[in-house]
Design a protein around this motif. Structure first.
Motif, PDB file in Angstrom:
ATOM      1  N   UNK A   2      68.489 -28.372 -38.709  1.00 50.99           N
ATOM      2  CA  UNK A   2      67.952 -29.684 -39.117  1.00 50.99           C
ATOM      3  C   UNK A   2      68.572 -30.780 -38.264  1.00 50.99           C
ATOM      4  N   UNK A   3      69.917 -30.668 -38.128  1.00 45.82           N
ATOM      5  CA  UNK A   3      70.619 -31.704 -37.355  1.00 45.82           C
ATOM      6  C   UNK A   3      70.166 -31.696 -35.899  1.00 45.82           C
ATOM      7  N   UNK A   4      70.051 -30.464 -35.348  1.00 50.18           N
ATOM      8  CA  UNK A   4      69.607 -30.341 -33.952  1.00 50.18           C
ATOM      9  C   UNK A   4      68.233 -30.952 -33.774  1.00 50.18           C
ATOM     10  N   UNK A   5      67.351 -30.623 -34.734  1.00 53.76           N
ATOM     11  CA  UNK A   5      65.983 -31.127 -34.634  1.00 53.76           C
ATOM     12  C   UNK A   5      65.971 -32.659 -34.672  1.00 53.76           C
ATOM     13  N   UNK A   6      66.802 -33.214 -35.591  1.00 50.44           N
ATOM     14  CA  UNK A   6      66.867 -34.682 -35.679  1.00 50.44           C
ATOM     15  C   UNK A   6      67.376 -35.274 -34.379  1.00 50.44           C
ATOM     16  N   UNK A   7      68.447 -34.621 -33.816  1.00 52.70           N
ATOM     17  CA  UNK A   7      69.010 -35.170 -32.571  1.00 52.70           C
ATOM     18  C   UNK A   7      67.976 -35.107 -31.454  1.00 52.70           C
ATOM     19  N   UNK A   8      67.281 -33.956 -31.348  1.00 53.49           N
ATOM     20  CA  UNK A   8      66.252 -33.825 -30.301  1.00 53.49           C
ATOM     21  C   UNK A   8      65.185 -34.890 -30.482  1.00 53.49           C
ATOM     22  N   UNK A   9      64.793 -35.084 -31.768  1.00 57.87           N
ATOM     23  CA  UNK A   9      63.754 -36.058 -32.063  1.00 57.87           C
ATOM     24  C   UNK A   9      64.217 -37.453 -31.644  1.00 57.87           C
ATOM     25  N   UNK A  10      65.505 -37.739 -31.989  1.00 53.40           N
ATOM     26  CA  UNK A  10      66.052 -39.061 -31.646  1.00 53.40           C
ATOM     27  C   UNK A  10      66.081 -39.255 -30.140  1.00 53.40           C
ATOM     28  N   UNK A  11      66.518 -38.180 -29.421  1.00 51.92           N
ATOM     29  CA  UNK A  11      66.599 -38.301 -27.959  1.00 51.92           C
ATOM     30  C   UNK A  11      65.212 -38.551 -27.380  1.00 51.92           C
ATOM     31  N   UNK A  12      64.222 -37.788 -27.892  1.00 53.75           N
ATOM     32  CA  UNK A  12      62.847 -37.943 -27.393  1.00 53.75           C
ATOM     33  C   UNK A  12      62.357 -39.360 -27.640  1.00 53.75           C
ATOM     34  N   UNK A  13      62.589 -39.809 -28.907  1.00 56.93           N
ATOM     35  CA  UNK A  13      62.132 -41.138 -29.287  1.00 56.93           C
ATOM     36  C   UNK A  13      62.810 -42.203 -28.423  1.00 56.93           C
ATOM     37  N   UNK A  14      64.130 -42.013 -28.238  1.00 59.13           N
ATOM     38  CA  UNK A  14      64.904 -42.977 -27.474  1.00 59.13           C
ATOM     39  C   UNK A  14      64.410 -43.052 -26.026  1.00 59.13           C
ATOM     40  N   UNK A  15      64.187 -41.863 -25.429  1.00 59.88           N
ATOM     41  CA  UNK A  15      63.717 -41.846 -24.039  1.00 59.88           C
ATOM     42  C   UNK A  15      62.369 -42.558 -23.949  1.00 59.88           C
ATOM     43  N   UNK A  16      61.487 -42.264 -24.931  1.00 67.22           N
ATOM     44  CA  UNK A  16      60.163 -42.890 -24.902  1.00 67.22           C
ATOM     45  C   UNK A  16      60.294 -44.408 -25.055  1.00 67.22           C
ATOM     46  N   UNK A  17      61.148 -44.833 -26.043  1.00 67.96           N
ATOM     47  CA  UNK A  17      61.305 -46.272 -26.289  1.00 67.96           C
ATOM     48  C   UNK A  17      61.886 -46.976 -25.068  1.00 67.96           C
ATOM     49  N   UNK A  18      62.934 -46.375 -24.484  1.00 67.82           N
ATOM     50  CA  UNK A  18      63.602 -47.033 -23.358  1.00 67.82           C
ATOM     51  C   UNK A  18      62.655 -47.137 -22.176  1.00 67.82           C
ATOM     52  N   UNK A  19      61.927 -46.043 -21.892  1.00 66.62           N
ATOM     53  CA  UNK A  19      61.049 -46.129 -20.725  1.00 66.62           C
ATOM     54  C   UNK A  19      59.959 -47.164 -20.970  1.00 66.62           C
ATOM     55  N   UNK A  20      59.509 -47.258 -22.224  1.00 65.07           N
ATOM     56  CA  UNK A  20      58.499 -48.260 -22.558  1.00 65.07           C
ATOM     57  C   UNK A  20      59.066 -49.674 -22.376  1.00 65.07           C
ATOM     58  N   UNK A  21      60.298 -49.884 -22.909  1.00 63.84           N
ATOM     59  CA  UNK A  21      60.923 -51.208 -22.824  1.00 63.84           C
ATOM     60  C   UNK A  21      61.196 -51.614 -21.381  1.00 63.84           C
ATOM     61  N   UNK A  22      61.553 -50.621 -20.540  1.00 57.78           N
ATOM     62  CA  UNK A  22      61.887 -50.948 -19.152  1.00 57.78           C
ATOM     63  C   UNK A  22      60.630 -51.143 -18.306  1.00 57.78           C
ATOM     64  N   UNK A  23      59.586 -50.417 -18.678  1.00 63.35           N
ATOM     65  CA  UNK A  23      58.383 -50.422 -17.842  1.00 63.35           C
ATOM     66  C   UNK A  23      57.719 -51.811 -17.811  1.00 63.35           C
ATOM     67  N   UNK A  24      57.591 -52.438 -19.012  1.00 69.37           N
ATOM     68  CA  UNK A  24      56.868 -53.716 -19.065  1.00 69.37           C
ATOM     69  C   UNK A  24      57.499 -54.802 -18.184  1.00 69.37           C
TER      70      UNK A  24
END
Ligand code: ADP
Length: 465
Positions: A235-257
């Motif tokens: 469960x913890x691993x899945x949450x961490x992976x999810x967070x990393x994925x979300x974070x990467x997506x958010x950061x690339x979105x924030x940097x791209x604009x």
């Protein structure tokens, strides 16, 4: 060893069975050894009792006869036809000379009595295939003479009893051995099955497939603990992976604009000839965007250092009231420009242990947000209240507030209530997250509540020095 055999031998159930069987064999060997020892002892005792009784009988014959030899002869005839435990005997006088001996023991060399009056012992001789049991007894026939009687018998029957017992125990032991192997294999099959289930499920799990979970048994045993622990870890691993994925997506979105808009502005600037003033304005605009990008990258870097627990803190005594007054002076022009009432409601003199840069960053963010999100003619009020062991700092504004449903997420990384609310200042949603990290490393807490009328109040509680 062929790999198939060595693989079979290294299997958990085979190893467990081997250990069970070894333990059972050891226990059986100890038990059988002890049993045979006790049996041998009690059989010998029985033989000794026979020898003792026969010795007494010989004595009676001697006492009833005219002389010792006469008594011995009568007794010898009496025991001549004895089938079980045949008796032989001899009599020695005080100086160890032979007075009488029955036929069987003519050539037998028996050890002397060495001061004892009674003695039982066993002796292996060439006269018999079985050890002989001997009972020696010193007796006084009349006042002058004392003699030694030595009664001898074969231990054949007790040895035979022991031998036949051993013969019947051996197949019994083999049967027990066979049964223990079968039982061992059957009982160790279940743990093996459970472990191979765990292995195959965990082998299937990868970063792409973190949904699968192990079956948890109903019984609250060690397997239950193991499977639940692995499931919690997943469960913890899945949450961490999810967070990393979300974070990467958010950061690339924030940097791209902002990157795209800098790129766009530069392309437009180059598309035709411009005056020096126009170039200056475009470069100024680009610089602002690059500055906010670089602030964002710095904030992200700081967050990742907080998460890796690698932020170097220089903890010193800090006079929080002084810091607050300085900050008030610093922000006052900005507040006045927005026509805000910016006051310090209460400012207790208080010391804390903290890193000055981080504490300044924390207070800065909160005051900056309050001024940013409070429209003109509103108010921002600071207060610093010292309690017994803690200090409470709060920033209260009469601004646009935060919708109640958003409050639980407001300190999350990159969380923004609504981008348009930040206006021209182009927020990143990292400020409050950093505030929470700073408060946490200083052992405190941070919370936000909506005011009854308008705006919000952020409250930070820190331990006093
Ligand atoms: P940002 O850089 O966007 O300001 P923050 O983490 O500092 O990022 O804040 C996250 C969000 O919380 C902001 O986008 C804003 O909507 C909301 N917020 C923060 N402080 C206040 C405040 N004092 N009043 C109203 N909303 C606020």
């Amino acid at each position: 060893m062929p790999s198939g055999v060595s693989k079979y031998l290294s299997r958990l159930d085979v190893k467990l069975t081997f250990y069970y069987t070894l333990i059972i064999l050891f226990l059986l060997a100890v038990f059988t050894g002890f049993f045979l020892y006790r049996l041998n002892r009690s059989l010998l005792k029985q033989v000794d009792r026979i020898l003792y009784d026969e010795g007494n009988e010989l004595l009676q014959e001697i006492r009833g006869a005219t002389d010792v030899s006469e008594g011995c002869r009568v007794y010898e005839q009496h025991v001549a036809n004895r089938k079980h435990f045949p008796i032989a005997f001899r009599i020695l006088n005080k100086s160890g000379e032979l007075v009488y001996n029955s036929k069987e023991v003519v050539n037998l060399v028996l050890p002397p009595m060495e001061g004892e009056t009674k003695r039982f012992y066993t002796m292996a001789t060439s006269l018999s295939n079985y050890p002989l049991r001997i009972y020696g007894h010193k007796i006084v026939l009349d006042k002058a003479d004392d003699f030694t009687i030595q009664m001898v018998t074969e231990t054949r029957e007790s040895v035979e009893i022991l031998e036949s017992l051993v013969q019947s125990i051996i197949p019994g032991l083999l049967i027990i051995l066979f049964l223990s192997i079968i039982c061992g294999m059957l009982t160790s099959r279940k743990p093996r099955q459970i472990i191979s289930d765990i292995t195959s499920v965990t082998q299937r799990i990868s970063s792409q497939n973190l949904n699968e979970r192990l079956a948890v048994p109903a019984a609250h045993d060690e397997i239950y603990d193991l499977t639940t622990t692995i499931n919690i870890m997943l469960d913890r691993l899945q949450n961490s992976f999810q967070e990393i994925k979300q974070f990467t997506a958010d950061v690339s979105h924030e940097l791209r604009n902002p990157l795209f808009s800098v790129k766009g502005e530069m392309e437009v600037a180059l598309s035709q000839a411009r005056t020096g003033q126009e170039y200056r304005e475009i470069i100024q605009e680009c610089l602002e965007r690059v500055n906010s990008l670089s602030k964002m990258v710095n904030d992200l870097f700081l967050i990742s250092r907080f998460e890796l627990k690698k932020v170097d803190l220089e903890i010193l005594y800090l006079n929080l009231s002084e810091i607050l007054q300085d900050l008030h002076g610093f922000f006052l022009p900005l507040a006045e420009e927005k026509k805000l009432t910016f006051t310090i409601d209460r400012c207790d003199s208080v010391l804390i242990n903290g890193d000055k840069t981080r504490i300044l960053q924390l207070l800065n963010n909160l005051i900056d947000n309050a001024i940013k999100f409070t429209p003109g003619h509103g108010s921002v009020t600071l207060s610093l209240i010292s309690d017994t062991a803690t200090v409470r700092f709060s920033v209260k504004d009469t601004g646009i507030g935060i919708p109640e449903r958003e409050i639980p997420y407001i300190f999350d990384r990159l969380y923004q209530v609504d981008k348009s609310r930040s206006g021209s200042s182009r927020g990143t949603g990292l400020g409050l997250h950093i505030c929470r990290k700073i408060v946490e490393v200083h052992g405190g807490s941070i919370a936000v509540t909506n005011n009854e009328e308008k705006g919000v109040t952020f409250t930070v509680i820190l331990p006093k020095a």
